[in-house]
Design an enzyme around this catalytic site. Structure first.
Site, mmCIF file in Angstrom:
data_model
loop_
_atom_site.group_PDB
_atom_site.id
_atom_site.type_symbol
_atom_site.label_atom_id
_atom_site.label_comp_id
_atom_site.label_asym_id
_atom_site.label_seq_id
_atom_site.Cartn_x
_atom_site.Cartn_y
_atom_site.Cartn_z
ATOM 1 N N MET A 18 15.020 22.906 -13.498
ATOM 2 C CA MET A 18 13.988 22.450 -14.426
ATOM 3 C C MET A 18 14.584 22.298 -15.814
ATOM 4 S SD MET A 18 10.833 24.889 -13.187
ATOM 5 C CE MET A 18 11.901 26.351 -13.025
ATOM 6 N N ALA A 19 14.461 21.116 -16.378
ATOM 7 C CA ALA A 19 15.015 20.836 -17.696
ATOM 8 C C ALA A 19 14.388 21.756 -18.740
ATOM 9 C CB ALA A 19 14.774 19.383 -18.076
ATOM 10 N N GLN A 71 23.137 20.472 -10.523
ATOM 11 C CA GLN A 71 22.390 19.265 -10.186
ATOM 12 C C GLN A 71 22.742 18.129 -11.145
ATOM 13 O OE1 GLN A 71 18.044 18.309 -10.794
ATOM 14 N NE2 GLN A 71 17.985 18.708 -8.590
ATOM 15 N N CYS A 102 13.290 13.550 -10.236
ATOM 16 C CA CYS A 102 12.737 13.622 -11.587
ATOM 17 C C CYS A 102 11.864 12.405 -11.877
ATOM 18 C CB CYS A 102 13.850 13.711 -12.620
ATOM 19 S SG CYS A 102 13.224 13.734 -14.324
ATOM 20 N N LYS A 141 17.571 16.585 -3.753
ATOM 21 C CA LYS A 141 16.159 16.890 -3.997
ATOM 22 C C LYS A 141 15.433 15.561 -4.161
ATOM 23 C CE LYS A 141 13.066 19.933 -6.597
ATOM 24 N NZ LYS A 141 12.076 19.043 -7.220
ATOM 25 N N ASN A 202 9.009 22.551 -1.612
ATOM 26 C CA ASN A 202 8.784 22.695 -3.052
ATOM 27 C C ASN A 202 7.438 22.063 -3.400
ATOM 28 O OD1 ASN A 202 9.904 20.904 -5.921
ATOM 29 N ND2 ASN A 202 9.390 23.058 -5.930
ATOM 30 N N GLY A 203 6.722 22.685 -4.332
ATOM 31 C CA GLY A 203 5.493 22.088 -4.817
ATOM 32 C C GLY A 203 4.276 22.975 -4.676
ATOM 33 N N ASP A 204 3.593 23.235 -5.806
ATOM 34 C CA ASP A 204 2.316 23.964 -5.839
ATOM 35 C C ASP A 204 2.424 25.415 -5.400
ATOM 36 O OD1 ASP A 204 1.281 21.591 -6.712
ATOM 37 O OD2 ASP A 204 -0.007 21.221 -4.978
ATOM 38 N N ARG A 227 7.347 25.852 -11.320
ATOM 39 C CA ARG A 227 6.459 26.342 -12.377
ATOM 40 C C ARG A 227 5.855 27.707 -12.067
ATOM 41 N NH1 ARG A 227 2.779 21.104 -13.078
ATOM 42 N NH2 ARG A 227 3.289 20.932 -10.851
#
Length: 351
Positions: A18-19, A71, A102, A141, A202-204, A227
């Site tokens: 994550m940037a 990455q 991204c 990814k 990945n996700g949620d 997140r």
């Protein structure tokens, strides 16, 4: 499913790239709290190739971050291959990861990140160039597609596997969705059924129970948390508990949470060369650490004004010294809100 680098658990837990977040101090902290694998922020192949100082600085990592992947992103196969070669020769991470996910406009407008998904031939050319440029395992990814019309995660994943990817992470949203709507976990299950390489879901994932549910619903080989790690690096230990079928350790209390935040701050201060700029950039982490605390709006306001790390400890100490007042303020606010909701409901019925 066998991973192309050593991992400690049958279902490894990843800290997502994550940037501005998955920098070395946070990666080290998450490793300490149970992350099995970490990945750097996504880095421009052109920046690496040209040895841009700011980009190269983000390639630094500590021994306690392994296993770690670097990455990279870009839309030129030659540049991606050159970047992989330099990263391998100079930094020697455990794997190279390619970002095809991204959704940020400044990346995709040059066909980087998820912009590559508009051209699956290009995706394969990039993977092959990176594979040719490194002796390390290459992973990818992806998102589920560029748009709803082009949504086909299984086809994308198969093309990635055929080109030489050794593991694949799927965030089951399209680029046009950005972060809206719900991640379609069923697509992770479909990709898992179609591929012979490890599939990372990945996700949620916001809680440990979310991670357990994803694993049960998709059969994914690993779980990537993005997140959901903000302000709670201990989520990895909690996920490990529920996957193992044992009672989940509780989140730290307020004082312990502040201690973790202060440790994180000290690690950032020691790592960065510009202490003032680092303190300002760290404000977002402070906001995440105090999210949900009683009367946290006042606390966040103070933390979002800090210009040095030294200020943070004093703000935390003041909050803890007056903690009972904050609890009472939050209670009264909830009583008032509940009363307002009840009044509104009665007025609606009467109308």
């Amino acid at each position: 499913m066998r991973f192309p680098f050593p991992v400690d658990h049958a279902v490894p837990l990843y800290l997502a790239p994550m940037a501005g977040v998955s920098e070395s101090p946070f990666r080290r902290l998450c490793h300490r709290y149970g992350a099995d694998v970490v990945v750097t922020e996504f880095l421009s192949a052109e920046g690496i190739r040209r040895e841009n100082p700011a980009t190269v600085a983000k390639l630094r990592f500590a021994p306690d971050e392994r296993p770690i992947g670097v990455q990279i992103f870009g839309s030129e196969p030659d540049a991606m291959g050159d970047a992989a070669r330099l990263v391998t020769d100079v930094f020697q991470p455990d794997f190279i990861d390619i970002n095809f996910g991204c959704p940020v406009k400044k990346v995709v407008r040059r066909n980087g990140g998820s912009g590559c998904l508009k051209d699956l031939d290009l995706v394969q050319q990039i993977i092959r160039a990176v594979v040719a440029g490194t002796s390390l395992p290459v992973t990818v990814k992806i998102r589920s597609g560029w748009s709803e019309e082009m949504r086909d995660p299984v086809a994308i994943a198969l093309r990635c596997q055929d080109a030489g990817a050794r593991a694949l992470a799927l965030h089951p949203r399209t680029r046009t969705q950005m972060y809206t709507g719900s991640a379609r976990w069923a697509e992770i299950a479909a990709v898992k059924a179609a591929l012979e390489i490890p599939v990372i879901g990945n996700g949620d994932i916001k809680t440990a129970d979310d991670a357990l549910r994803m694993h049960r619903e998709t059969g994914c080989d690993a779980i990537m948390i993005a997140r959901g790690s903000f302000g709670q690096p201990w989520i990895f230990d909690q996920v490990r508990d529920v996957l193992a079928g044992r009672p989940m350790r509780p989140a730290p209390g307020v004082a312990s949470r502040f201690a973790v935040a202060l440790e994180h701050a000290r690690m950032v201060e020691a790592y960065e060369v510009d202490p003032e700029g680092a303190a300002i950039e760290f404000r977002k982490h402070l906001g995440w650490y105090v999210k949900g605390l009683p009367n946290s709006s006042e606390l966040r306001r103070k933390l979002h004004l800090v210009g040095s790390f030294a200020e943070v400890e004093g703000i935390f100490a003041d909050y803890l010294a007056d903690y009972e007042r904050h609890v009472e303020t939050a209670r009264l606010a909830e009583v008032a809100a509940s009363s307002a909701r009840s009044s509104a409901a009665m007025e609606s019925v009467q109308a």
